[in-house]
Design a protein around this motif. Structure first.
Motif, PDB file in Angstrom:
ATOM      1  N   LEU A   1      77.036 -33.064  53.654  1.00  0.00           N
ATOM      2  CA  LEU A   1      76.619 -32.923  55.051  1.00  0.00           C
ATOM      3  C   LEU A   1      77.457 -33.924  55.838  1.00  0.00           C
ATOM      4  CD1 LEU A   1      74.494 -31.504  56.926  1.00  0.00           C
ATOM      5  CD2 LEU A   1      73.123 -33.579  56.689  1.00  0.00           C
TER       6      LEU A   1
ATOM      7  N   GLU B   1      79.277 -35.413  59.479  1.00  0.00           N
ATOM      8  CA  GLU B   1      79.153 -35.448  60.933  1.00  0.00           C
ATOM      9  C   GLU B   1      80.542 -35.253  61.529  1.00  0.00           C
ATOM     10  OE1 GLU B   1      77.189 -38.207  64.454  1.00  0.00           O
ATOM     11  OE2 GLU B   1      77.126 -38.913  62.385  1.00  0.00           O
TER      12      GLU B   1
ATOM     13  N   SER C   1      80.989 -33.142  68.047  1.00  0.00           N
ATOM     14  CA  SER C   1      79.917 -33.881  68.733  1.00  0.00           C
ATOM     15  C   SER C   1      80.325 -34.189  70.174  1.00  0.00           C
ATOM     16  CB  SER C   1      79.587 -35.182  67.997  1.00  0.00           C
ATOM     17  OG  SER C   1      79.206 -34.927  66.652  1.00  0.00           O
TER      18      SER C   1
ATOM     19  N   SER D   1      75.116 -35.111  68.399  1.00  0.00           N
ATOM     20  CA  SER D   1      75.660 -35.146  67.030  1.00  0.00           C
ATOM     21  C   SER D   1      75.732 -33.746  66.438  1.00  0.00           C
ATOM     22  CB  SER D   1      74.765 -36.001  66.128  1.00  0.00           C
ATOM     23  OG  SER D   1      74.729 -37.324  66.604  1.00  0.00           O
TER      24      SER D   1
ATOM     25  N   TYR E   1      76.239 -31.886  62.819  1.00  0.00           N
ATOM     26  CA  TYR E   1      76.302 -32.014  61.356  1.00  0.00           C
ATOM     27  C   TYR E   1      76.791 -30.711  60.757  1.00  0.00           C
ATOM     28  CZ  TYR E   1      73.618 -36.344  61.747  1.00  0.00           C
ATOM     29  OH  TYR E   1      73.218 -37.618  62.049  1.00  0.00           O
TER      30      TYR E   1
ATOM     31  N   LYS F   1      77.108 -28.534  57.367  1.00  0.00           N
ATOM     32  CA  LYS F   1      76.695 -28.322  55.974  1.00  0.00           C
ATOM     33  C   LYS F   1      77.802 -27.523  55.307  1.00  0.00           C
ATOM     34  CE  LYS F   1      73.662 -28.505  52.538  1.00  0.00           C
ATOM     35  NZ  LYS F   1      73.860 -29.596  51.566  1.00  0.00           N
TER      36      LYS F   1
ATOM     37  N   VAL G   1      69.475 -30.359  53.494  1.00  0.00           N
ATOM     38  CA  VAL G   1      69.765 -31.036  54.771  1.00  0.00           C
ATOM     39  C   VAL G   1      68.616 -31.967  55.148  1.00  0.00           C
ATOM     40  CG1 VAL G   1      70.087 -30.705  57.259  1.00  0.00           C
ATOM     41  CG2 VAL G   1      71.311 -29.240  55.645  1.00  0.00           C
TER      42      VAL G   1
ATOM     43  N   LEU H   1      68.984 -35.898  55.810  1.00  0.00           N
ATOM     44  CA  LEU H   1      68.780 -36.504  57.129  1.00  0.00           C
ATOM     45  C   LEU H   1      67.567 -37.439  57.155  1.00  0.00           C
ATOM     46  CD1 LEU H   1      69.459 -33.509  59.577  1.00  0.00           C
ATOM     47  CD2 LEU H   1      70.946 -35.453  59.102  1.00  0.00           C
TER      48      LEU H   1
ATOM     49  N   LEU I   1      72.954 -28.529  63.719  1.00  0.00           N
ATOM     50  CA  LEU I   1      73.304 -28.308  62.313  1.00  0.00           C
ATOM     51  C   LEU I   1      74.081 -27.001  62.230  1.00  0.00           C
ATOM     52  CD1 LEU I   1      73.097 -28.707  59.225  1.00  0.00           C
ATOM     53  CD2 LEU I   1      70.866 -27.577  59.330  1.00  0.00           C
TER      54      LEU I   1
END
Length: 322
Positions: free
Chosen positions: A11, A13, A18, A24, A26, A28, A148, A152, A299
């Motif tokens: 995962l 960033e 962003s 943010s 993320y 996957k 996830v 997180l 996400l």
């Protein structure tokens, strides 16, 4: 026998993404699965449940479900027959054969290949592995969200989940995963390309419909009919699914930008979800009041894809821009 065939994928960033959306983002990274895409989650889970005593498996696929089925079958020591439509690139045939699978080409689109796979199930006594429409597949795909959530931690909850939709199997898994981790109120942005938009068409019609043809170059989104369960979820009051379309050019642009910025090459099918950020869909949804502003972390399920290489990318550029 491994407990499962898929990896707990990274995962990551993305700072550049962003910056674009002001929250943010993320990623996957399902592109790093051993079969190249998320499909191995559901297909691995299904094969463990139904294929142990099998004479072999048969799967119809535009590429990625086939790759997952071939990989899992090889690991389980089972023969695999993968039926693909003639629209699949030669690269797919080669990669399936490298996994030890027998490849058959039938028809022009996935639906034709699927009819042949079902015929082989009857005549050869093989175990049919559906690419997207089966509860065991959705159960397997749900693991993408549980991973996830574990990563997180309890203090971070996504503002929205971005996902590409082909036949709707991943979408069903994401819905189930969100419910499992207590994130049922997180909206899902379901992305398709124009010309491979069976989910969007169903939402507009208020019922499951079948597209006349697949005209998008995002061939791996190319199911003419979305699975009924995905449509049912879209109609239910306890899930928010926002269906959006991008053009092939926008999906292709997303693939190129993602390659430049994140150094990962994905298929156009995956580009559809990435285009939600790169082409301003998320910003527009916020302006329209359909997503909150400010927005919690996004996400993105980077579903991956094994039917792409630099030659394919060049061919696509040529098709889309000349």
């Amino acid at each position: 026998m491994p407990e499962h065939f898929h990896l707990n994928t990274p995962l990551l960033e993305s700072t550049s993404m962003s910056k674009l959306v002001g929250t943010s983002v993320y990623l996957k990274m399902e592109s790093s699965q051993p079969s190249g895409s998320f499909k191995i989650r559901g297909i691995g889970h299904l094969c463990q449940q139904v294929a142990r005593q099998s004479k072999g498996v048969v799967c119809s696929s535009g590429g990625n479900a086939g790759m997952a089925a071939a990989y899992v079958a090889r690991k389980m020591g089972l023969p695999a027959t993968i039926v693909i439509p003639s629209s699949s690139p030669p690269l797919v045939v080669q990669r399936l054969q490298d996994q030890g699978a027998t490849v058959k080409i039938a028809g022009k689109v996935w639906d034709d290949a699927n009819a042949e796979a079902l015929r082989l199930t009857e005549t050869e006594g093989l175990t049919y592995v559906p690419p997207f429409d089966h509860p065991l597949l959705w159960e397997g795909h749900a693991s993408v969200i549980t991973e996830v959530a574990a990563c997180l931690g309890p203090s971070v909850k996504p503002g929205a989940v971005l996902v590409s939709v082909g036949g709707g199997g991943l979408l069903c898994g994401v819905v189930q995963g969100l419910k499992q981790v207590g994130w049922a109120d997180v909206p899902i942005v379901a992305m398709e390309t124009v010309g491979a938009d069976c989910f969007n068409a169903a939402l507009k019609a208020g019922k499951v419909v079948t597209l006349d043809d697949i005209t998008s170059e995002a061939k791996c989104l190319g199911a003419k009919t979305v699975c009924r369960k995905a449509f049912e979820y879209s109609q239910s009051s306890d899930v928010t699914i926002i269906s959006e379309l991008v053009t092939d050019q926008q999906a292709f642009h997303a693939v190129q930008t993602f390659l430049d910025e994140e150094r990962v090459l994905v298929e156009m099918a995956c580009g559809a979800a990435l285009a939600a950020i790169y082409s301003g869909v998320i910003r527009r949804l916020q302006d329209e009041g359909r997503l909150p502003a400010p927005l919690g972390p996004l996400l993105v399920i980077v579903c991956g894809g094994s039917s792409i290489n630099m030659e394919q990318l060049t061919n696509l550029r040529h098709k889309l821009y000349t």
